[in-house]
Scaffold this active site. Structure first.
Site, PDB file in Angstrom:
ATOM      1  N   LYS A 207      52.954  39.180  48.818  1.00 32.35           N
ATOM      2  CA  LYS A 207      53.680  40.449  48.839  1.00 32.35           C
ATOM      3  C   LYS A 207      52.782  41.560  49.396  1.00 32.35           C
ATOM      4  CE  LYS A 207      55.903  43.755  45.765  1.00 32.35           C
ATOM      5  NZ  LYS A 207      56.526  44.021  44.475  1.00 32.35           N
ATOM      6  N   GLU A 213      42.633  35.556  46.504  1.00 36.36           N
ATOM      7  CA  GLU A 213      42.778  34.096  46.574  1.00 36.36           C
ATOM      8  C   GLU A 213      43.509  33.694  47.854  1.00 36.36           C
ATOM      9  OE1 GLU A 213      43.444  36.012  43.996  1.00 36.36           O
ATOM     10  OE2 GLU A 213      42.907  35.050  42.095  1.00 36.36           O
ATOM     11  N   GLY A 268      56.820  40.155  42.485  1.00 36.63           N
ATOM     12  CA  GLY A 268      56.300  38.839  42.869  1.00 36.63           C
ATOM     13  C   GLY A 268      56.967  37.700  42.101  1.00 36.63           C
ATOM     14  N   GLU A 354      54.340  37.635  32.411  1.00 31.42           N
ATOM     15  CA  GLU A 354      53.872  38.777  33.207  1.00 31.42           C
ATOM     16  C   GLU A 354      54.862  39.939  33.066  1.00 31.42           C
ATOM     17  OE1 GLU A 354      51.159  38.375  36.894  1.00 31.42           O
ATOM     18  OE2 GLU A 354      53.137  38.715  37.742  1.00 31.42           O
ATOM     19  N   HIS A 385      55.763  12.645  23.398  1.00 30.13           N
ATOM     20  CA  HIS A 385      54.610  11.819  23.038  1.00 30.13           C
ATOM     21  C   HIS A 385      53.328  12.634  23.059  1.00 30.13           C
ATOM     22  CE1 HIS A 385      56.956   8.122  23.013  1.00 30.13           C
ATOM     23  NE2 HIS A 385      57.667   8.723  23.960  1.00 30.13           N
ATOM     24  N   LYS A 505      40.446  41.544  38.017  1.00 30.08           N
ATOM     25  CA  LYS A 505      40.256  41.536  39.482  1.00 30.08           C
ATOM     26  C   LYS A 505      39.111  42.466  39.873  1.00 30.08           C
ATOM     27  CE  LYS A 505      45.078  41.082  41.040  1.00 30.08           C
ATOM     28  NZ  LYS A 505      46.102  41.774  41.811  1.00 30.08           N
TER      29      LYS A 505
END
Ligand code: F6P
Length: 540
Positions: A207, A213, A268, A354, A385, A505
C-alpha cells in the site's frame, strides 16, 4: 451522542443479567426448549449460522442487540458505507466496501467516484491477467510467464496468500504461485530456488511502498532477475506493482504503466479485494475474481439491510462481546473444517487483532473494558489432535467458530463424511460434555471418573455453507470484516488505524547500523547484551 460503553442502559442490564445466567448450562437450555437448535439459527447469503450452542437466553440476545443499537452501530455502519472519514486518527474514509460495488454504481469519496475508479482498475487488472494467462504477456526472453511471486507483507500478503490457498481448486494448475513476505532471506530463497527467472513475474504489493520487508525482498528479487537475465530492460517485463504510492513505485524503478492502484481508503487488512488481489486474479482468472467480489457485495448488502436481530455480522460480533466482556474470555478459535482454508485463521488474526487491538476510545480516553480478543485456530481435524484437549477440559473458556461445507471439492471415498462427522461431534461434545454420573455409569474405574468427565458448556458457533467457491469465500471474509466492525463500534475504538506497529519499526531502524558497527550501545542492559552477543557471533 453515544454514552460511554459502561454507562449505556443495555450494558448495565447485561451486567445484571450476566449474574443471573452465567452458570446456566447448555444442557439445561436445550432441555427446556426442544426447538432451540432450529430456532437459534440464521440463514443468509448461503451461510447457515447455528448459534444455539451459545450460553445465551432469548433475553441475552435481546440485550446484546439493544447494546448494538445503543452503541450507534447502524449510524457508524452507514457512515462507513457513505465514505465519511470514520478513520479519525488518519483522517481517512474506510471504503473497502466500495471495492465490490457492481459496475455502474456511484459513490463519491474525497471528490472522486470511487466505484468508477475501482472498475477502471479492475478492467486493467483483468486485461493484464488475461494476457499473462493466455501467454501473450511474455518475459524478457520471449517465454510466457509460468510463475507468479507476490512480494508483500501483512495485508499485502495474508489476503492474497490465504485466498489463493483457499481457491486453489479454481486456480491455473500449470502455473506456480508463491508468496514472499518475511524479511528473512530464507523466505525469498526458498520461494525462487526452483523457478527460472525468464518465466517469473514478481507482483510487488505494498500500500505504502515504503515497507522495509517488501522493499528489501523486491530489491533482492530484482538482483536475482538481473543476475539471470543480465539486462535492466528485463525489469519492465518481470515486475509489476500494486500500491497507492505511484511516486515510490517509480522511484523503485517500476514503470507506472505496470502499476495497479488503489486508494488510501482501503486498509491493508481489508485490501484482498482491491488491486492487492492481482496475484489471486492471475491464479483464478478475472471471472473467478468477479465471483469473489460478488460474494463480498452480497454480504455487504446483508449487513446494511438486515435488521440487527437477523444480521449475521451483528450477531457474531455481539456474541463475541458477550464472552469477551462478560465471561472474560480472552481468545476465540476459528476452526475451518476445510484444508483449503488452512490460512484463514492467520488471515483473521490480522483482520481482527490489528483492527481491534486498541486500548483508547475514539476520543482518546483509556478504555475501562476489554477490547479485541486473541484470534487463532487451525483447520480441523488437525487441531483436534493438538489443542482441542484444552478447549474441552482446560480451565479457560474459548468460544469457537466452526466453519464447514456440505460438499467437498475433492470427493474421495468417505473422507468428507468423516471430516464432517468430526465437525458435528466437536460442537456437540463441547456443548454437552459427559457428566461424571454418566461416566461412572459407563463402568469407568472410580479413580478415573474425574479425569474422563467433560463439563461441557463450551460455546460455539457453527457456520455451514454448501461449497467453497470464490463467492462463498468473499462472503465469509466480508462477514468477519463486518463482525470486527460491529465490535469496534461497540467498544468505541478506531478499528482502522494501526499505530501500535510503529514503535518496533522505528527501533529496528535505529538498531540496523548498530549490528555491523562497533559503537557504543545506548539501549537497556538486556538489548545491549543481546546486540553485543549477536555482533560477535554474526557472520562477517
Ligand atoms: O503491519 C502494519 C502494516 O501497515 C499493515 O497494516 C499492512 O497490511 C502491512 O503493514 C503492509 O503494509 P504495506 O502494504 O504498506 O506494505
Amino acid at each position: 451522542m453515544t454514552l460511554p460503553l459502561t454507562e449505556r442502559p443495555a450494558w448495565k442490564a447485561l451486567e445484571t443479567h450476566f449474574a443471573e445466567v452465567k452458570n446456566l448450562h447448555l444442557r439445561d437450555l436445550f432441555a427446556q426448549d426442544p426447538a432451540r437448535g432450529e430456532r437459534l439459527t440464521l440463514e443468509a447469503e448461503g451461510i447457515y449460522l447455528d448459534y444455539s450452542k451459545n450460553r445465551v437466553t432469548d433475553q441475552t440476545l435481546r440485550l446484546l442487540i439493544n447494546l448494538a443499537r445503543e452503541s450507534g452501530v447502524e449510524a457508524r455502519r452507514d457512515a462507513m458505507f457513505a465514505g465519511e472519514h470514520i478513520n479519525s486518527t488518519e483522517d481517512r474514509a474506510v471504503l473497502h466496501t466500495a471495492l465490490r460495488l457492481p459496475a455502474g454504481a456511484r459513490l463519491i469519496a474525497d471528490g472522486e467516484d470511487a466505484a468508477a475508479f475501482v472498475h477502471a482498475v479492475l478492467a486493467r487488472m483483468a486485461d493484464f491477467a488475461g494476457r499473462v494467462r493466455a501467454g501473450e504477456w511474455r518475459g524478457f526472453t520471449g517465454k510466457p510467464i509460468r510463475n507468479v511471486v507476490n512480494i508483500g507483507i501483512g495485508g499485502s500478503d495474508l489476503g492474497p496468500a490465504m485466498a489463493y490457498e483457499a481457491l486453489r481448486h479454481y486456480a491455473r494448475r500449470d502455473m506456480t504461485f508463491r508468496f514472499v513476505s518475511n524479511v528473512d532471506a530464507t523466505d525469498f530463497a526458498e520461494a525462487v530456488r526452483d523457478l527460472s527467472a525468464d518465466e517469473t513475474l514478481f507482483v510487488v504489493s505494498s500500500k505504502t511502498f515504503t515497507t522495509l520487508e517488501t522493499l528489501t525482498n523486491a530489491r533482492t528479487a530484482r538482483d536475482w532477475l538481473l543476475s539471470a537475465l543480465g539486462d535492466e530492460a528485463a525489469v519492465a517485463r518481470h515486475f509489476v506493482a500494486v500500491s497507492t504510492n505511484a511516486a515510490e513505485v517509480e522511484r523503485f524503478g517500476i514503470d507506472p504503466a505496470n502499476m495497479f492502484e488503489f486508494r488510501d481508503w482501503v486498509g491493508g487488512r481489508y485490501s484482498v479485494d482491491s488491486a492487492i488481489g492481482l496475484s489471486l486474479m492471475l491464479a483464478i482468472g478475472p471471472e473467478g475474481f468477479a465471483d469473489f467480489l460478488a460474494g463480498f457485495y452480497a454480504m455487504d448488502r446483508h449487513f446494511r439491510e438486515a435488521p440487527l436481530e437477523a444480521n449475521l455480522p451483528v450477531l457474531l460480533g455481539m456474541l463475541g462481546i458477550w464472552y469477551n466482556n462478560f465471561f472474560g474470555a480472552e481468545t476465540i478459535a476459528v476452526l475451518p473444517y476445510d484444508q483449503y482454508l488452512a490460512r484463514f485463521s492467520a488471515y483473521l488474526q490480522q483482520l481482527d487483532m490489528e483492527s481491534n487491538g486498541k486500548s483508547v476510545t475514539l476520543g482518546g480516553a483509556r478504555v475501562s473494558y476489554q477490547t479485541g480478543p486473541v484470534v487463532w485456530g487451525q483447520p480441523g481435524t488437525n487441531g483436534q489432535h493438538a489443542f482441542y484437549q484444552l478447549i474441552h477440559q482446560g480451565t479457560k473458556l474459548i468460544p469457537c467458530d466452526f466453519i464447514g461445507f456440505a460438499r467437498s471439492l475433492n470427493p474421495l471415498g468417505d473422507h468428507h463424511d468423516l471430516l464432517m462427522a468430526n465437525f458435528f461431534a466437536q460442537t456437540e461434545a463441547l456443548a454437552f460434555g459427559k457428566p461424571a454420573d454418566e461416566v461412572a455409569a459407563s463402568g469407568v474405574q472410580p479413580e478415573l471418573v474425574a479425569h474422563r468427565s467433560f463439563e461441557g458448556n463450551r460455546p460455539s458457533n457453527t457456520l455451514l455453507l454448501e461449497e467453497l467457491t470464490p463467492s462463498a469465500l468473499g462472503k465469509l471474509i466480508a462477514l468477519y470484516e463486518h463482525k470486527v466492525f460491529v465490535q469496534g463500534a461497540v467498544w468505541d475504538i478506531n478499528s482502522f488505524d494501526q499505530w501500535g506497529v510503529e514503535l518496533g519499526k522505528v527501533l529496528a531502524q535505529r538498531i540496523v547500523p548498530e549490528l555491523s558497527g562497533q559503537g557504543e550501545l545506548e539501549h537497556d542492559s538486556s538489548t545491549n547484551a543481546l546486540i553485543r552477543r549477536y555482533r560477535s557471533a554474526r557472520r562477517s
